[in-house]
Design a protein around this motif. Sequence first.
Motif, mmCIF file in Angstrom:
data_model
loop_
_atom_site.group_PDB
_atom_site.id
_atom_site.type_symbol
_atom_site.label_atom_id
_atom_site.label_comp_id
_atom_site.label_asym_id
_atom_site.label_seq_id
_atom_site.Cartn_x
_atom_site.Cartn_y
_atom_site.Cartn_z
ATOM 1 N N ILE A 16 -5.607 -13.303 6.108
ATOM 2 C CA ILE A 16 -6.090 -12.120 6.682
ATOM 3 C C ILE A 16 -4.968 -11.727 7.644
ATOM 4 O O ILE A 16 -4.902 -10.132 7.701
ATOM 5 C CB ILE A 16 -7.488 -12.703 7.130
ATOM 6 N N THR A 17 -4.610 -12.291 8.677
ATOM 7 C CA THR A 17 -3.278 -11.708 9.766
ATOM 8 C C THR A 17 -2.714 -10.835 8.480
ATOM 9 O O THR A 17 -2.459 -9.640 8.784
ATOM 10 C CB THR A 17 -3.194 -12.707 10.155
ATOM 11 N N VAL A 18 -2.278 -11.849 7.478
ATOM 12 C CA VAL A 18 -1.403 -10.899 6.410
ATOM 13 C C VAL A 18 -1.550 -9.732 6.088
ATOM 14 O O VAL A 18 -1.054 -8.462 6.204
ATOM 15 C CB VAL A 18 -0.078 -11.817 5.932
ATOM 16 N N ALA A 19 -2.646 -9.891 5.745
ATOM 17 C CA ALA A 19 -3.405 -8.829 4.623
ATOM 18 C C ALA A 19 -3.299 -7.713 5.692
ATOM 19 O O ALA A 19 -3.436 -6.196 5.173
ATOM 20 C CB ALA A 19 -4.444 -9.134 3.645
ATOM 21 N N LEU A 20 -3.606 -7.924 6.894
ATOM 22 C CA LEU A 20 -4.322 -6.564 8.202
ATOM 23 C C LEU A 20 -2.647 -6.243 8.413
ATOM 24 O O LEU A 20 -2.056 -5.189 8.675
ATOM 25 C CB LEU A 20 -5.078 -7.041 9.361
ATOM 26 N N CYS A 21 -1.424 -6.887 8.700
ATOM 27 C CA CYS A 21 -0.096 -6.706 9.299
ATOM 28 C C CYS A 21 -0.218 -5.348 7.382
ATOM 29 O O CYS A 21 0.589 -4.571 7.946
ATOM 30 C CB CYS A 21 0.485 -7.516 9.774
ATOM 31 N N ALA A 22 -0.157 -5.923 6.431
ATOM 32 C CA ALA A 22 -0.138 -5.208 5.308
ATOM 33 C C ALA A 22 -0.587 -3.801 5.374
ATOM 34 O O ALA A 22 0.030 -2.973 5.085
ATOM 35 C CB ALA A 22 0.235 -6.017 4.145
ATOM 36 N N ALA A 23 -1.533 -3.878 6.056
ATOM 37 C CA ALA A 23 -2.622 -3.005 5.337
ATOM 38 C C ALA A 23 -2.161 -1.946 6.828
ATOM 39 O O ALA A 23 -2.138 -0.079 6.697
ATOM 40 C CB ALA A 23 -3.658 -2.730 5.804
ATOM 41 N N LEU A 24 -2.080 -2.571 8.181
ATOM 42 C CA LEU A 24 -0.944 -1.138 9.021
ATOM 43 C C LEU A 24 0.297 -0.811 9.044
ATOM 44 O O LEU A 24 0.470 0.319 9.237
ATOM 45 C CB LEU A 24 -1.281 -2.187 10.754
ATOM 46 N N ALA A 25 0.820 -2.043 8.813
ATOM 47 C CA ALA A 25 2.268 -1.164 8.181
ATOM 48 C C ALA A 25 1.941 -0.201 6.545
ATOM 49 O O ALA A 25 2.760 1.095 6.682
ATOM 50 C CB ALA A 25 3.079 -2.121 7.284
ATOM 51 N N ALA A 26 1.649 -0.101 5.435
ATOM 52 C CA ALA A 26 0.866 1.045 4.535
ATOM 53 C C ALA A 26 0.463 2.192 4.964
ATOM 54 O O ALA A 26 0.628 3.003 4.797
ATOM 55 C CB ALA A 26 -0.405 0.361 3.796
ATOM 56 N N LEU A 27 -0.652 2.025 6.189
ATOM 57 C CA LEU A 27 -0.856 2.870 7.167
ATOM 58 C C LEU A 27 0.061 4.447 6.833
ATOM 59 O O LEU A 27 -0.180 4.921 7.505
ATOM 60 C CB LEU A 27 -1.925 2.880 7.469
ATOM 61 N N THR A 28 0.863 2.934 8.140
ATOM 62 C CA THR A 28 2.184 3.845 9.062
ATOM 63 C C THR A 28 2.965 4.488 7.788
ATOM 64 O O THR A 28 3.075 5.753 8.051
ATOM 65 C CB THR A 28 3.394 3.065 9.468
ATOM 66 N N ALA A 29 3.519 4.383 7.071
ATOM 67 C CA ALA A 29 3.867 4.570 5.692
ATOM 68 C C ALA A 29 3.304 5.673 5.223
ATOM 69 O O ALA A 29 4.483 7.374 4.902
ATOM 70 C CB ALA A 29 4.563 3.993 5.005
ATOM 71 N N VAL A 30 2.181 5.653 4.931
ATOM 72 C CA VAL A 30 1.255 7.512 4.338
ATOM 73 C C VAL A 30 1.937 8.718 5.359
ATOM 74 O O VAL A 30 1.594 9.641 5.178
ATOM 75 C CB VAL A 30 -0.051 6.571 4.054
ATOM 76 N N ILE A 31 1.074 8.011 6.635
ATOM 77 C CA ILE A 31 1.627 8.623 7.541
ATOM 78 C C ILE A 31 2.527 9.330 8.319
ATOM 79 O O ILE A 31 2.859 10.288 8.102
ATOM 80 C CB ILE A 31 0.936 8.531 9.005
ATOM 81 N N ILE A 32 3.833 8.607 8.038
ATOM 82 C CA ILE A 32 5.734 9.155 8.083
ATOM 83 C C ILE A 32 5.514 10.355 6.646
ATOM 84 O O ILE A 32 6.090 11.063 7.419
ATOM 85 C CB ILE A 32 6.428 8.450 7.964
#
Length: 70
Positions: A16-32
């Motif tokens: 779950i920790t890895v999945a949440l970190c991946a989701a946060l990084a993906a959202l950051t990439a989308v925002i950028i």
Amino acid sequence: MSANNATCTHPVRDLITVALCAALAALTAVIIVMGFKGSALDACKAGGGVFLAVMTVGLVVLQHLKRHAC
């Protein structure tokens, strides 16, 4: 209760920790991408690629840590 069980593994918590970190990084990439006026398709591609990359690296790190744990 067993005194020999000194290590406690939580594989679901780790995943779950890895999945949440991946989701946060993906959202950051989308925002950028959206911040640089990219299209919605470009943002989805960037987010998906980053999510897969971070999940892959995270799972490899977890596998390495489990294998070499003392």
